[in-house]
Write a protein that holds these residues in place. Structure first.
Motif, PDB file in Angstrom:
ATOM      1  N   PHE A  30       0.808  -1.214   0.000  1.00 37.67           N
ATOM      2  CA  PHE A  30       0.000   0.000   0.000  1.00 37.67           C
ATOM      3  C   PHE A  30       0.845   1.269   0.000  1.00 37.67           C
ATOM      4  CE2 PHE A  30      -3.153  -3.046   1.763  1.00 37.67           C
ATOM      5  CZ  PHE A  30      -4.129  -2.876   0.804  1.00 37.67           C
ATOM      6  N   LEU A  31       2.155   1.110   0.035  1.00 38.56           N
ATOM      7  CA  LEU A  31       3.035   2.252  -0.142  1.00 38.56           C
ATOM      8  C   LEU A  31       3.107   2.600  -1.625  1.00 38.56           C
ATOM      9  CD1 LEU A  31       6.012   1.060   2.103  1.00 38.56           C
ATOM     10  CD2 LEU A  31       4.374   2.865   2.695  1.00 38.56           C
ATOM     11  N   ALA A  32       3.479   3.837  -1.929  1.00 39.48           N
ATOM     12  CA  ALA A  32       3.746   4.197  -3.321  1.00 39.48           C
ATOM     13  C   ALA A  32       4.799   3.248  -3.881  1.00 39.48           C
ATOM     14  CB  ALA A  32       4.222   5.639  -3.412  1.00 39.48           C
ATOM     15  N   LYS A  33       4.702   2.967  -5.165  1.00 40.83           N
ATOM     16  CA  LYS A  33       5.555   1.961  -5.795  1.00 40.83           C
ATOM     17  C   LYS A  33       7.039   2.208  -5.539  1.00 40.83           C
ATOM     18  CE  LYS A  33       6.019  -1.596  -8.600  1.00 40.83           C
ATOM     19  NZ  LYS A  33       5.514  -2.947  -8.248  1.00 40.83           N
ATOM     20  N   ARG A  34       7.460   3.447  -5.552  1.00 39.27           N
ATOM     21  CA  ARG A  34       8.889   3.740  -5.420  1.00 39.27           C
ATOM     22  C   ARG A  34       9.420   3.438  -4.011  1.00 39.27           C
ATOM     23  NH1 ARG A  34       6.256   8.609  -5.009  1.00 39.27           N
ATOM     24  NH2 ARG A  34       6.943  10.099  -3.407  1.00 39.27           N
ATOM     25  N   PHE A  35       8.511   3.295  -3.034  1.00 34.61           N
ATOM     26  CA  PHE A  35       8.929   2.994  -1.666  1.00 34.61           C
ATOM     27  C   PHE A  35       8.964   1.496  -1.376  1.00 34.61           C
ATOM     28  CE2 PHE A  35       6.929   7.285  -0.441  1.00 34.61           C
ATOM     29  CZ  PHE A  35       8.134   7.948  -0.609  1.00 34.61           C
ATOM     30  N   GLN A  36       8.313   0.709  -2.176  1.00 30.15           N
ATOM     31  CA  GLN A  36       8.151  -0.704  -1.850  1.00 30.15           C
ATOM     32  C   GLN A  36       9.476  -1.457  -1.837  1.00 30.15           C
ATOM     33  OE1 GLN A  36       5.084  -2.458  -4.318  1.00 30.15           O
ATOM     34  NE2 GLN A  36       3.647  -0.793  -3.887  1.00 30.15           N
ATOM     35  N   GLU A  37      10.251  -1.298  -2.877  1.00 27.42           N
ATOM     36  CA  GLU A  37      11.528  -2.011  -2.934  1.00 27.42           C
ATOM     37  C   GLU A  37      12.450  -1.624  -1.783  1.00 27.42           C
ATOM     38  OE1 GLU A  37      15.377  -1.842  -5.783  1.00 27.42           O
ATOM     39  OE2 GLU A  37      13.528  -2.462  -6.801  1.00 27.42           O
ATOM     40  N   PRO A  38      12.642  -0.336  -1.479  1.00 31.62           N
ATOM     41  CA  PRO A  38      13.507   0.004  -0.345  1.00 31.62           C
ATOM     42  C   PRO A  38      13.031  -0.578   0.994  1.00 31.62           C
ATOM     43  CG  PRO A  38      13.115   1.939  -1.701  1.00 31.62           C
ATOM     44  CD  PRO A  38      12.207   0.870  -2.212  1.00 31.62           C
ATOM     45  N   VAL A  39      11.728  -0.604   1.208  1.00 29.36           N
ATOM     46  CA  VAL A  39      11.217  -1.140   2.472  1.00 29.36           C
ATOM     47  C   VAL A  39      11.391  -2.655   2.525  1.00 29.36           C
ATOM     48  CG1 VAL A  39       9.143  -1.454   3.882  1.00 29.36           C
ATOM     49  CG2 VAL A  39       9.650   0.778   2.892  1.00 29.36           C
ATOM     50  N   TYR A  40      11.154  -3.338   1.418  1.00 28.43           N
ATOM     51  CA  TYR A  40      11.456  -4.769   1.373  1.00 28.43           C
ATOM     52  C   TYR A  40      12.933  -5.008   1.689  1.00 28.43           C
ATOM     53  CZ  TYR A  40       7.018  -5.924  -1.029  1.00 28.43           C
ATOM     54  OH  TYR A  40       5.706  -6.121  -1.365  1.00 28.43           O
ATOM     55  N   ASN A  41      13.803  -4.165   1.158  1.00 30.69           N
ATOM     56  CA  ASN A  41      15.241  -4.350   1.363  1.00 30.69           C
ATOM     57  C   ASN A  41      15.638  -4.147   2.823  1.00 30.69           C
ATOM     58  OD1 ASN A  41      15.358  -4.776  -1.376  1.00 30.69           O
ATOM     59  ND2 ASN A  41      16.345  -2.839  -1.863  1.00 30.69           N
ATOM     60  N   ILE A  42      14.991  -3.208   3.495  1.00 26.70           N
ATOM     61  CA  ILE A  42      15.237  -3.016   4.928  1.00 26.70           C
ATOM     62  C   ILE A  42      14.737  -4.221   5.712  1.00 26.70           C
ATOM     63  CG2 ILE A  42      14.572  -1.659   6.956  1.00 26.70           C
ATOM     64  CD1 ILE A  42      14.579   0.814   5.109  1.00 26.70           C
ATOM     65  N   TYR A  43      13.526  -4.673   5.381  1.00 25.70           N
ATOM     66  CA  TYR A  43      12.953  -5.805   6.120  1.00 25.70           C
ATOM     67  C   TYR A  43      13.818  -7.056   5.972  1.00 25.70           C
ATOM     68  CZ  TYR A  43       9.750  -9.297   7.918  1.00 25.70           C
ATOM     69  OH  TYR A  43       9.197 -10.312   8.659  1.00 25.70           O
ATOM     70  N   LEU A  82      27.986 -10.125  -2.088  1.00 26.24           N
ATOM     71  CA  LEU A  82      27.509 -11.333  -2.747  1.00 26.24           C
ATOM     72  C   LEU A  82      26.378 -11.984  -1.948  1.00 26.24           C
ATOM     73  CD1 LEU A  82      30.825 -12.885  -4.114  1.00 26.24           C
ATOM     74  CD2 LEU A  82      29.153 -11.433  -5.273  1.00 26.24           C
ATOM     75  N   ASN A  83      26.066 -11.423  -0.792  1.00 27.06           N
ATOM     76  CA  ASN A  83      24.854 -11.787  -0.064  1.00 27.06           C
ATOM     77  C   ASN A  83      23.733 -10.897  -0.604  1.00 27.06           C
ATOM     78  OD1 ASN A  83      22.692 -11.673   1.833  1.00 27.06           O
ATOM     79  ND2 ASN A  83      24.051 -12.330   3.491  1.00 27.06           N
ATOM     80  N   PRO A  84      22.757 -11.458  -1.305  1.00 24.84           N
ATOM     81  CA  PRO A  84      21.737 -10.619  -1.949  1.00 24.84           C
ATOM     82  C   PRO A  84      20.985  -9.719  -0.979  1.00 24.84           C
ATOM     83  CG  PRO A  84      21.625 -12.864  -2.779  1.00 24.84           C
ATOM     84  CD  PRO A  84      22.575 -12.888  -1.613  1.00 24.84           C
ATOM     85  N   ILE A  85      20.719 -10.211   0.232  1.00 23.88           N
ATOM     86  CA  ILE A  85      19.995  -9.409   1.216  1.00 23.88           C
ATOM     87  C   ILE A  85      20.818  -8.198   1.623  1.00 23.88           C
ATOM     88  CG2 ILE A  85      19.035  -9.398   3.559  1.00 23.88           C
ATOM     89  CD1 ILE A  85      17.337 -11.009   1.624  1.00 23.88           C
ATOM     90  N   LEU A  86      22.109  -8.403   1.850  1.00 24.94           N
ATOM     91  CA  LEU A  86      22.967  -7.292   2.267  1.00 24.94           C
ATOM     92  C   LEU A  86      23.269  -6.351   1.106  1.00 24.94           C
ATOM     93  CD1 LEU A  86      25.432  -8.990   4.777  1.00 24.94           C
ATOM     94  CD2 LEU A  86      23.243  -7.853   5.207  1.00 24.94           C
ATOM     95  N   HIS A  87      23.346  -6.881  -0.090  1.00 25.51           N
ATOM     96  CA  HIS A  87      23.549  -5.994  -1.236  1.00 25.51           C
ATOM     97  C   HIS A  87      22.353  -5.060  -1.408  1.00 25.51           C
ATOM     98  CE1 HIS A  87      25.070  -4.520  -5.038  1.00 25.51           C
ATOM     99  NE2 HIS A  87      23.871  -4.721  -5.565  1.00 25.51           N
ATOM    100  N   SER A  88      21.148  -5.601  -1.312  1.00 25.59           N
ATOM    101  CA  SER A  88      19.973  -4.750  -1.477  1.00 25.59           C
ATOM    102  C   SER A  88      19.861  -3.754  -0.331  1.00 25.59           C
ATOM    103  CB  SER A  88      18.700  -5.601  -1.591  1.00 25.59           C
ATOM    104  OG  SER A  88      18.505  -6.404  -0.455  1.00 25.59           O
ATOM    105  N   PHE A  89      20.278  -4.161   0.875  1.00 22.26           N
ATOM    106  CA  PHE A  89      20.228  -3.222   2.002  1.00 22.26           C
ATOM    107  C   PHE A  89      21.218  -2.079   1.826  1.00 22.26           C
ATOM    108  CE2 PHE A  89      21.782  -1.817   6.198  1.00 22.26           C
ATOM    109  CZ  PHE A  89      20.605  -1.249   6.677  1.00 22.26           C
TER     110      PHE A  89
END
Length: 278
Positions: A30-43, A82-89
């Motif tokens: 329900f966040l604006a589209k541009r916020f979704q990826e960053p919030v997923y990356n934090i989570y 090379l850890n995908p979670i940490l790269h996205s964070f």
């Protein structure tokens, strides 16, 4: 950086969010589209750290958490992992101006969970700060998109909202945290004497945090307000359900909101948001 690699890493964080938390992932939608990826990356980052201390009980959790801390530091410094979670964070970290003190404070709270712990007021406040309030501030950095004045204005209330969410989790998981992990988060709480008065004291503390946090939601930019409001309403509904139950039930089972009720709740939130009925 390779856009395809960035995309693959962010998809890993999104998948992690959706697998571990139905309510959080739905709220994020329900966040604006541009916020979704960053919030997923934090989570994704927060969830992996939490899994180390809460789930990997048969492994050397202290060593794993230390390695995770070093890996996230390297990811931030090198701007790649090379850890995908940490790269996205690390991408969120740099794009939205997160600071290392937020990361360090969060990881310090995870370190507190490595041992069985009965918390006093000081350690309780420290744990809430690291495990919940600074996570809220990471998300706030995303939502204000570089507006430092708005960040400082909303910071205290964002922290209160994060604290309220975490305290509801503590109350909901009171039995499991103690029986399985040896933890009692609420200071001065004797679980052998967990009665109506003790439960009500905790609920009043949460209600006070919620009241402050709600004012912060109203002040959020519109594109992030709805998603955070959905999370608020979910936790408010969970607290309402807990409030109606006797202490013996809280001590005997984990209180849940059925998925069907969640979806109805989200639709009600949309109507409130659509007509600005905050």
């Amino acid at each position: 950086m390779d856009p395809l690699y960035d995309k693959v890493c962010s998809k890993a964080s999104e998948y992690t969010t959706k697998q571990y938390s139905t309510s959080f992932s739905l709220g994020t939608r329900f966040l604006a589209k541009r916020f979704q990826e960053p919030v997923y990356n934090i989570y994704g980052f927060v969830r992996f750290a939490d899994e180390i201390v809460d789930t990997f009980l048969e492994h050397d959790r202290e060593r794993l958490l230390l390695k995770f801390r070093m890996d996230v530091r390297d990811a931030v410094q090198d701007r790649i992992s090379l850890n995908p979670i940490l790269h996205s964070f690390q991408r969120v970290y740099h794009q939205f101006g997160l600071t290392w003190d937020l990361v360090d404070t969060f990881l310090n709270s995870m370190e507190m969970d490595l041992e069985e712990h009965v918390y006093d007021q000081k350690s309780y406040d420290e744990y809430i700060l690291g495990s919940a309030e600074v996570v809220g501030l990471m998300c706030l950095r995303v939502f204000v998109e570089g507006d430092n004045e708005k960040y400082e204005e909303l910071k205290p209330r964002a922290m209160k909202l994060g604290a309220a969410f975490q305290k509801i989790n503590f109350l909901r998981d009171l039995h499991d945290d103690n029986a399985e992990l040896g933890r009692v988060y609420f200071p001065g709480l004797d679980l052998t004497q967990f009665d109506v008065d003790a439960k009500r004291r905790i609920e009043r503390e949460i209600e006070a945090d919620f009241a402050e946090g709600y004012l912060g939601i109203i002040g959020l930019p519109k594109d992030s307000r709805f998603g955070v409001f959905v999370a608020y309403k979910y936790y408010a509904n969970l607290l309402q359900k807990i409030r109606k139950l006797p202490p013996s039930t809280i001590m005997g089972q984990r209180v849940r909101i059925p998925n069907a009720i969640k979806y109805v709740l989200f639709m009600k939130c949309y109507v409130q948001h659509r007509f600005n009925l905050y």
